[in-house]
Design an enzyme around this catalytic site. Structure first.
Site, mmCIF file in Angstrom:
data_model
loop_
_atom_site.group_PDB
_atom_site.id
_atom_site.type_symbol
_atom_site.label_atom_id
_atom_site.label_comp_id
_atom_site.label_asym_id
_atom_site.label_seq_id
_atom_site.Cartn_x
_atom_site.Cartn_y
_atom_site.Cartn_z
ATOM 1 N N GLU A 1 -7.063 -4.754 -0.133
ATOM 2 C CA GLU A 1 -5.754 -4.446 -0.706
ATOM 3 C C GLU A 1 -4.731 -5.438 -0.191
ATOM 4 O O GLU A 1 -4.706 -5.748 0.998
ATOM 5 C CB GLU A 1 -5.257 -3.046 -0.305
ATOM 6 C CG GLU A 1 -5.982 -1.873 -0.891
ATOM 7 C CD GLU A 1 -5.358 -0.546 -0.423
ATOM 8 O OE1 GLU A 1 -4.220 -0.574 0.096
ATOM 9 O OE2 GLU A 1 -6.010 0.490 -0.575
ATOM 10 N N GLU B 1 2.004 4.649 -9.261
ATOM 11 C CA GLU B 1 1.401 5.983 -9.202
ATOM 12 C C GLU B 1 2.466 6.985 -8.767
ATOM 13 O O GLU B 1 2.820 7.080 -7.592
ATOM 14 C CB GLU B 1 0.219 5.975 -8.236
ATOM 15 C CG GLU B 1 -0.898 5.018 -8.657
ATOM 16 C CD GLU B 1 -1.986 4.904 -7.615
ATOM 17 O OE1 GLU B 1 -2.849 5.796 -7.571
ATOM 18 O OE2 GLU B 1 -1.949 3.926 -6.834
ATOM 19 N N LYS C 1 2.066 9.827 -5.738
ATOM 20 C CA LYS C 1 1.771 9.513 -4.344
ATOM 21 C C LYS C 1 2.913 9.990 -3.446
ATOM 22 O O LYS C 1 4.091 9.857 -3.787
ATOM 23 C CB LYS C 1 1.570 8.001 -4.168
ATOM 24 C CG LYS C 1 0.327 7.464 -4.858
ATOM 25 C CD LYS C 1 0.037 6.030 -4.485
ATOM 26 C CE LYS C 1 -0.538 5.930 -3.091
ATOM 27 N NZ LYS C 1 -1.006 4.550 -2.789
ATOM 28 N N GLU D 1 5.724 3.551 -1.955
ATOM 29 C CA GLU D 1 4.340 3.966 -2.173
ATOM 30 C C GLU D 1 4.031 4.187 -3.653
ATOM 31 O O GLU D 1 2.893 4.068 -4.072
ATOM 32 C CB GLU D 1 4.049 5.252 -1.402
ATOM 33 C CG GLU D 1 3.882 5.063 0.085
ATOM 34 C CD GLU D 1 2.663 4.214 0.422
ATOM 35 O OE1 GLU D 1 1.568 4.535 -0.071
ATOM 36 O OE2 GLU D 1 2.822 3.224 1.155
#
Length: 405
Positions: free
Chosen positions: A265, A319, A322, A328
């Site tokens: 990542e 997303e 999250k 995030e």
């Protein structure tokens, strides 16, 4: 407006030259997270990846809908064992059942190439989870051997860079002393099975924590004077490569220099809270743009200059479910509705219109030739909305590549 001969040749080069988008597809992987309530169907995601010529992805579970949708394609998939399941898979029978249920039915139609057992386990502060990781990996590998899949699927686990006690300068890289003993069986497993050591490396975090000291250009991989490791005399012009080499030095110190380090990542948030310094669409655009260009050049780190660094970008989508700070939920190249979170290429390229026209000197491009064919096929199968989003993003990166070279 029709294309000139030069424009036609430029478009052809975008699709087919060694500097074109096809090369990008064989370099960069992308993380396909699904912690959101409004993501497109896996079939639409597949069309997106295919349009972008991205052929490597990592998912954070073994979602049967995703694995079925990706069957009979050229997309390599890394699947994940959730942290809460790791302890159960210490039992070889449980591991055999897990592989029989989550891997074997899809392979080889779906090109599962790796299994990530847990995520950032050694910084979880869960002693039972940490001690279970290596035995669970061994049990999963034994199950793969039993099914004859071990030569096609490697087993590893992604680690936070926080496992390092020291990362600067890179040659001083070392693991935290309290983790050495618990990580030893894990590293032994990687060495024995020739599996990679995966790290989640985010220069953004280092900059956010110390923006007064760390130069922004250095973490974004913009042109800068860089830093020289005083012991190796190797020069680093970006923090990501320095972090990777620090990890290499850290595991080499323990006798595992033959284990390859890969980036599972990396990315940059396009939005953050007031105290999340550096989280912006412009910085995300620059970081990921520079990452794409370096991957196109098949670069290695200063310590391993002749070995291309394998990188998975985080992430394909924002997303919205999250937890944690705003950042995030904002690492994606795309919003779940198909619009771009930011423009990786020129800001002049439209992001929401299905009508383009330009000359060779413009950042916009006319839909023509193979591009038109692609959009037509996509519209037939999934409708115009997602089709245009896919095509626009592909053309955006093509415009970026043209500008760079």
């Amino acid at each position: 407006m029709g294309f000139s001969v030069l424009a036609m040749l430029a478009l052809f080069n975008l699709f087919s030259s060694e500097f074109g988008f096809l090369q990008l597809g064989f370099s960069l992987g992308i993380n396909y997270g699904q912690v959101a309530n409004n993501l497109p169907a896996p079939e639409q995601v597949l069309m997106l990846l295919s349009s972008l010529k991205i052929s490597n992805t990592r998912i954070y579970d073994t979602n049967p809908q995703v694995l079925a949708a990706f069957a009979n394609t050229n997309v390599d998939v890394i699947v994940t064992v959730p942290n809460e399941v790791v302890a159960q898979l210490r039992d070889p029978r449980q591991a055999l059942q897990w592989v029989a249920t989550n891997v074997k039915p899809y392979f080889p139609a779906t090109k599962i190439t790796g299994i990530a057992v847990g995520n950032e386990v050694f910084t979880s502060e869960d002693a039972a989870l940490m001690s279970s990781l290596a035995p669970a990996m061994a049990s999963i590998h034994a199950a793969l051997v039993q099914f004859g899949l071990d030569s096609s699927i490697h087993v590893s686990s992604a680690n936070s860079l926080a496992v390092l006690e020291t990362s600067y300068p890179p040659s001083s890289g070392s693991l935290k002393p309290e983790l050495v003993a618990v990580m030893a069986p894990f590293l032994q497993f990687l060495a024995a099975t020739k599996s990679p050591f995966w790290i989640n490396a985010y220069p953004y975090f280092a900059y956010k924590d110390d923006p007064a000291t760390i130069p922004l250009d250095y973490v974004l991989s913009n042109p800068n004077t860089g830093m020289e490791d005083p012991y190796t005399r190797l020069r680093y012009d970006n923090m990501l490569y320095a972090q990777v080499d620090a990890a290499i030095f850290a595991i080499t110190r323990l006798g595992y220099g033959g284990v390859e380090v890969r980036v599972s990542e990396t990315g940059w948030p396009s939005k953050g809270d007031a105290d999340e310094i550096g989280a912006s669409a412009e910085n995300a655009r620059i970081y990921n743009r520079n990452l794409l260009l370096r991957q196109m050049g098949n670069e290695g780190t200063p310590l391993m200059p002749h070995k291309r660094l394998e990188i998975y970008l985080f992430a394909l989508f924002n997303e919205d479910l999250k937890p944690g700070p705003t950042s995030e939920r904002n690492y994606g190249l795309y919003h779940p509705d198909g619009t771009m979170a930011y423009n990786l290429g020129s800001a002049a390229l439209p992001s929401s219109s299905s009508s383009f026209s330009s000359s060779p000197s413009s950042a916009s491009v006319t839909l023509a030739s193979s591009a038109t064919t692609t959009s037509t096929e996509l519209r037939k199968e999934f409708g115009s909305f997602w089709s245009w989003r896919i095509l626009i993003f592909s053309l955006t990166i093509q415009a970026l590549i043209t500008k760079a070279f």
